[in-house]
Design a protein around this motif. Structure first.
Motif: not given
Length: 345
Positions: A329-339
């Motif tokens: 899920e390249p657009k997963n906002t929660a994962a992008l924020r955690l990264l």
């Protein structure tokens, strides 16, 4: 005319003695044709063969790669069973799923979809018709319908790797086709009742026959009986209700009891969430690891393990989990924020 010639003529006009009927039949029978002794004993060409014999003959043709003849044998068996109605519903469902496999092999995807849908009307939530229809939908580029069937199959048995792989492929295809809001365009995914959930093995595509029921659970293994799975589902739902009320410690107890009966991916990730809330990060990471053994690309397990690793200051492992998640899920906002948080740590 000489006596000799008259003698020959008289012999030539003398009527011949009749041959025995059986001998005459054997003489006229083409080479390789079934003899009377072989008729009615399951020989594939025998018109009087039973539906079971026809299905076995069809399976043999399928294994030999003769998909057209196999489909014809399954059709003959279905024709014999049509008058049986509900009494033969399960057997008809198996035959339809088998014929669907033939259609799929021959590239007749629309026929495969039709047979699988008919099989599922007779016996809902059959794992094979779901998987075969999903594959046919995928080949027809009807990705939303394929996604729904793959997800439904995972509710029936979360250990089917083909379904996990299908979900991942469809997720990528739908993301490219419909963008980040692709989930909003999906048809509803049916809820599979506990009675239909199994851990039955799925034979290789070369063996289109019926599923094989599981053996009794060995000592110390989860109870995969219908009663055990029903109890596991009830305990998990009780745990979910406790989470909504904020009672995470009691929810952990419910999830733990549920996992003793049925090792389900969602139950592990639910308990991991409780452990995160209770700041038991090692336990949370372990639960996510167990969930990923069942579903190697499970988004919740990867995200929650990344959260646990972050709290344990294992930033390298946390980043690795987030990157694995973003492949799905390249657009997963929660994962992008955690990264972003991890990169600043």
């Amino acid at each position: 005319m000489s006596a000799t010639r008259r003698s020959r003529r008289s012999v030539s006009h003398r009527p011949m003695a009749p041959r025995p009927a059986a001998a005459s039949a054997r003489r006229r029978m083409p080479r390789g044709a079934p003899t009377p002794a072989r008729r009615g004993r399951g020989f594939p060409g025998a018109m009087a063969a039973s539906p079971g014999a026809l299905r076995r003959a069809g399976n043999e043709e399928f294994r030999r790669g003769q998909y057209g003849p196999a489909a014809a044998l399954y059709t003959r068996a279905l024709e014999q069973l049509e008058a049986s109605g509900d009494a033969a519903a399960e057997e008809r469902s198996v035959l339809l799923a088998n014929r669907a496999a033939c259609h799929l092999k021959d590239g007749a995807c629309s026929l495969c979809v039709a047979d699988c849908s008919s099989a599922l009307e007779l016996v809902p939530f059959g794992i094979k018709p779901l998987l075969r229809r999903a594959a046919a939908y995928e080949a027809l580029e009807r990705y939303s319908l394929a996604y729904v069937d793959y997800k439904t199959a995972l509710q029936v048995d979360c250990s089917v790797q083909a379904a996990h792989d299908g979900v991942n492929r469809m997720t990528k295809a739908l993301l490219e086709k419909d963008g980040v809001n692709w989930r909003q365009k999906l048809p509803p995914i049916p809820t599979v009742p506990v009675s239909a959930q199994t851990r039955w093995s799925v034979p290789s595509p070369g063996a289109p026959g019926a599923n094989t029921p599981p053996a009794a659970a060995p000592q110390g293994k989860p109870d995969q009986t219908a009663a055990g799975m029903e109890r596991a589902r009830t305990l998990k739902e009780e745990g979910n209700e406790l989470v909504k009320k904020g009672n995470h410690k009691r929810a952990v107890e419910k999830y733990t009891e549920s996992l003793k009966l049925n090792q389900e991916c969602a139950t592990y990730t639910n308990r991991a969430l409780c452990y995160l809330t209770l700041k038991q990060y090692k336990e949370a990471a372990q639960d996510c690891t167990e969930a990923l053994k069942l579903d190697p690309k499970n988004v919740k397990a990867l995200y929650r393990r990344a959260q646990a690793f972050k709290e344990l200051k294992d930033y390298k492992s946390s980043i690795a989990d987030i990157k694995s998640l973003l492949k799905t899920e390249p657009k997963n906002t929660a994962a992008l924020r955690l990264l972003q948080e991890l990169n600043r740590a």
